[in-house]
Design an enzyme around this catalytic site. Structure first.
Site, PDB file in Angstrom:
ATOM      1  N   ARG A   1       1.024  -1.202   0.022  1.00 50.78           N
ATOM      2  CA  ARG A   1      -0.079  -0.027  -0.082  1.00 50.78           C
ATOM      3  C   ARG A   1       0.953   1.112   0.014  1.00 50.78           C
ATOM      4  NH1 ARG A   1      -2.818   3.835   2.889  1.00 50.78           N
ATOM      5  NH2 ARG A   1      -5.197   4.182   2.379  1.00 50.78           N
ATOM      6  N   CYS A   2       1.668   1.289   0.752  1.00 47.77           N
ATOM      7  CA  CYS A   2       2.851   2.359   0.918  1.00 47.77           C
ATOM      8  C   CYS A   2       3.447   2.825  -0.605  1.00 47.77           C
ATOM      9  CB  CYS A   2       4.108   2.224   1.871  1.00 47.77           C
ATOM     10  SG  CYS A   2       3.383   1.573   3.598  1.00 47.77           S
ATOM     11  N   MET A   3       3.635   1.858  -1.443  1.00 48.92           N
ATOM     12  CA  MET A   3       4.293   1.952  -2.614  1.00 48.92           C
ATOM     13  C   MET A   3       3.501   2.209  -3.775  1.00 48.92           C
ATOM     14  SD  MET A   3       7.319  -0.961  -2.725  1.00 48.92           S
ATOM     15  CE  MET A   3       6.212  -2.387  -2.832  1.00 48.92           C
TER      16      MET A   3
END
Length: 402
Positions: A391-393
């Protein structure tokens, strides 16, 4: 348009790790917000695998470096971008600015963006001399412009929410330059500049708000994390703007999580994987405090402290009969701590009940599969060293309505 965390993903923005990763050194880790140094060759292969999962599942993949290069193609915009970038990087000495601008002039737009992302070493500028006292005092520092190794976490600089964006102000000076790229994309890129996209937050605000703390639980309810990187005052300001401007959202849940490195953002400890299923790190459940932000009949912001459990709140505000909180590694103290450090709770939903996860979090992955979640597992030995998961990427630009 993004009205949920789990609607089928149609378009996403990512950044393939570049030379900025190889410019990390042990002495620079704290300054550049890293705990370790990823091996770039392998990190790129892992990231390409990630992009391949998305493309194979019908997701249109855009790259940050490409969109920014296209955004500065208009006459005068490239020069404006360079001047702003150097200002925000703190390069105010006129001699050094001119030396950097001269060096950049030999590159096309894509190469320019990549070089600024990678950072510029003093040794790359021919015949650069230390003229000022500050330059002479800092003569051993290798960079004239710092590298930007956190860029592959595209989730944080801005967030697509509803039919608008939150162009965020990052907590640290190191990362706040990242938001320049999104600013130019939405101001000047031909696909976005004339789209009249609402802004729910400004990068020029002094209060910090980061995308990892912004979750779209439904077309009516948002969840924001009060965290190490996002301040309560920023959430209050964001809530006031979006609740008054976007008629679909009617509630913001502010979840206060412990301000620890392992719990950096809300999405490192809590993500939505299906209509009624969520990952969670067990260590936040006890200390978790939740506030509701809504508007009263006169349009004034109201803040109340919730008394129910997180499960009950999710059932109530999402209109669900039941909710499952799937604990990272089942809540085991050892496995949970290890897999949380490697973002076991951080998943990217590409459709309801279908998520991208890191292979290494095998205990949590097994639990997700037992709950009927379809997993797309990606290698992560190097990408995970940056303390961020799938999700962060990723920054979703378009999701289907659910």
């Amino acid at each position: 348009m993004v009205k949920s965390e789990i609607g089928r993903l149609k378009k996403v923005l990512i950044h393939r790790p570049g030379l900025e990763i190889e410019r990390l050194t042990p002495d620079l880790l704290d300054r550049l917000l890293f705990d370790d140094i990823p091996y770039l060759e392998v990190a790129r292969k892992e990231h390409d695998y990630f992009a391949g999962i998305l493309k194979d599942n019908g997701v249109e993949v855009e790259y940050l470096e490409d969109l920014t290069a296209e955004a500065i193609a208009e006459p005068g915009v490239r020069e404006k971008f360079i001047e702003q970038f150097l200002d925000e990087a703190g390069l105010l000495d006129e001699y050094r600015r001119e030396a950097v601008k001269s060096w950049l002039s030999k590159y096309n737009n894509k190469e320019l963006i990549v070089n600024l992302m990678s950072g510029i070493k003093k040794t790359e500028i021919d015949n650069l001399v230390d003229r000022s006292l500050a330059d002479r005092v800092n003569t051993d520092y290798p960079f004239i412009l710092d590298p930007m190794p956190n860029l592959y976490f595209t989730r944080d600089p801005f967030a697509t929410i509803g039919n608008g964006i939150s162009l965020n102000h990052m907590k640290t000076e190191t990362r706040n330059r990242e938001t320049i790229f999104a600013e130019y994309i939405f101001n000047f890129h031909p696909d976005y500049k004339d789209a009249d996209i609402p802004r729910w937050f400004s990068r020029y605000d002094k209060k910090s708000l980061e995308g990892g703390d912004q979750l779209v639980l439904s077309s009516e309810v948002l969840a924001l994390g009060i965290s190490q990187r996002t301040e309560p005052a920023a959430i209050e300001q964001f809530a006031s703007e979006i609740l008054r401007s976007d008629q679909s959202f009617n509630r913001v849940l502010a979840l206060q999580i412990p301000p620890r490195r392992a719990f950096m953002h809300l999405d490192t400890v809590f993500t939505m994987v299906d209509f009624d299923k969520f990952t969670i790190h067990a260590e936040i459940e006890g200390p978790l405090v939740v506030y509701s932000l809504t508007l009263d009949g006169e349009g004034q912001l109201q803040i109340s402290k919730e008394k129910s459990t997180l499960s009950e709140l999710l059932k109530t505000y999402l209109g669900l009969e039941s909710v499952e909180l799937i604990r990272c590694a089942g809540g085991d103290l050892i496995d949970g701590g290890r897999e949380q450090w490697n973002d076991g709770s951080n998943t990217l939903a590409i459709a309801p009940g279908e998520v991208v996860v890191y292979t290494r979090n095998y205990v949590t992955n097994r639990l997700l599969e037992e709950k009927g979640i379809k997993l797309h597992k990606m290698p992560s030995s190097e990408l995970s060293r940056g303390r961020g998961g799938p999700r962060c990427m990723s920054m979703p630009l378009v999701r289907e309505k659910i």
